[in-house]
Design a protein around this motif. Structure first.
Motif, mmCIF file in Angstrom:
data_model
loop_
_atom_site.group_PDB
_atom_site.id
_atom_site.type_symbol
_atom_site.label_atom_id
_atom_site.label_comp_id
_atom_site.label_asym_id
_atom_site.label_seq_id
_atom_site.Cartn_x
_atom_site.Cartn_y
_atom_site.Cartn_z
ATOM 1 N N GLY A 105 0.431 -0.942 -0.091
ATOM 2 C CA GLY A 105 -0.134 -0.276 -0.017
ATOM 3 C C GLY A 105 1.525 0.815 0.180
ATOM 4 N N LYS A 106 1.883 1.174 -0.634
ATOM 5 C CA LYS A 106 2.684 2.489 -0.354
ATOM 6 C C LYS A 106 3.088 2.989 -2.036
ATOM 7 C CE LYS A 106 6.180 0.834 2.984
ATOM 8 N NZ LYS A 106 7.810 0.740 2.996
ATOM 9 N N PRO A 107 3.452 4.067 -2.057
ATOM 10 C CA PRO A 107 3.807 4.486 -3.294
ATOM 11 C C PRO A 107 4.953 3.410 -4.549
ATOM 12 C CG PRO A 107 3.226 5.844 -2.091
ATOM 13 C CD PRO A 107 3.709 5.232 -1.236
ATOM 14 N N LEU A 151 10.766 9.879 4.720
ATOM 15 C CA LEU A 151 10.188 8.910 4.403
ATOM 16 C C LEU A 151 10.041 8.185 5.319
ATOM 17 C CD1 LEU A 151 11.998 7.621 1.082
ATOM 18 C CD2 LEU A 151 9.805 9.165 1.454
ATOM 19 N N ALA A 152 8.963 7.555 5.468
ATOM 20 C CA ALA A 152 7.938 6.088 6.667
ATOM 21 C C ALA A 152 9.002 5.230 6.549
ATOM 22 C CB ALA A 152 6.839 5.990 6.429
ATOM 23 N N ASN A 153 8.910 4.757 7.927
ATOM 24 C CA ASN A 153 9.611 3.228 8.145
ATOM 25 C C ASN A 153 9.402 2.202 7.626
ATOM 26 O OD1 ASN A 153 10.685 0.759 9.359
ATOM 27 N ND2 ASN A 153 10.085 1.074 11.469
ATOM 28 N N PRO A 154 10.198 1.829 6.041
ATOM 29 C CA PRO A 154 9.586 0.079 5.829
ATOM 30 C C PRO A 154 8.387 -1.088 5.914
ATOM 31 C CG PRO A 154 11.884 0.867 5.312
ATOM 32 C CD PRO A 154 11.480 1.784 6.138
ATOM 33 N N TYR A 155 9.255 -1.210 7.200
ATOM 34 C CA TYR A 155 9.099 -2.113 8.359
ATOM 35 C C TYR A 155 8.470 -1.875 8.900
ATOM 36 C CZ TYR A 155 13.319 -3.297 5.683
ATOM 37 O OH TYR A 155 14.607 -3.639 4.978
ATOM 38 N N ALA A 156 7.189 -0.898 9.185
ATOM 39 C CA ALA A 156 6.630 -0.021 9.988
ATOM 40 C C ALA A 156 5.378 -1.468 9.716
ATOM 41 C CB ALA A 156 6.245 0.342 10.366
ATOM 42 N N GLN A 157 4.388 -2.702 10.539
ATOM 43 C CA GLN A 157 3.136 -2.459 9.230
ATOM 44 C C GLN A 157 2.164 -1.604 9.437
ATOM 45 O OE1 GLN A 157 3.233 -5.860 8.839
ATOM 46 N NE2 GLN A 157 5.133 -5.633 9.237
#
Length: 158
Positions: A105-107, A151-157
């Motif tokens: 659900g990421k760009p 940018l957000a934490n890519p590992y965050a649920q």
């Protein structure tokens, strides 16, 4: 005051495939340069990196021939020299990156940023496949670099 970022010689290449325009739009040269430069360690004086965006067939062939894994993966790093001059090729498989971005659900651009940081760390000797401690250290480094890029934490649920 933070140290200046090292100079980067970047070659950005796109193979020919059906939805290449979407991937070109997600990867403007100035952003790719910024993402990679922020992922370079403090002991790097300069870097020469080629980023190649490929289709599933080329991605699978490279992964099979160089890693003996017969599937297309998101990013492959071919590192040729490390600090003080980093030289590497980063090969990203467009269909895999697009699928993962959609699943997360990421760009698309944000997922590319993460994978370019990840690949750049590999080019400098980081390795998450050698043990849990190394994997956690690399993940923490990626999170910190991406946070510095806004940018957000890519590992965050989600």
């Amino acid at each position: 005051m933070p140290a200046p970022l090292p100079p980067l010689s970047l070659s950005l290449q796109f193979a020919r495939f059906d939805d290449v325009a979407e991937h070109r739009a997600a990867l403007p040269r100035h952003k790719v340069t910024r993402w990679i430069r922020h992922a370079l360690d403090g002991d790097v004086l300069q870097a020469e990196i080629t980023v190649r965006i490929v289709d599933a067939e080329e991605g699978q062939t490279l992964n099979r021939d160089y890693r003996q894994k017969d599937y297309a993966t998101n990013v492959l790093t071919f590192d040729y020299s490390s600090a003080p001059v980093v030289m590497a090729d980063l090969v990203l498989c467009a269909p895999v990156v697009a699928r993962e971005a959609a699943e997360l659900g990421k760009p698309l651009a944000e997922h590319y940023a993460h994978l370019l940081v990840h690949g750049t760390l590999h080019a400098q000797g980081w390795d998450h496949e050698t043990g849990e401690e190394e994997a956690e250290a690399m993940e923490a480094e990626e999170i910190a670099i991406l946070a510095g890029l806004g940018l957000a934490n890519p590992y965050a649920q989600p």
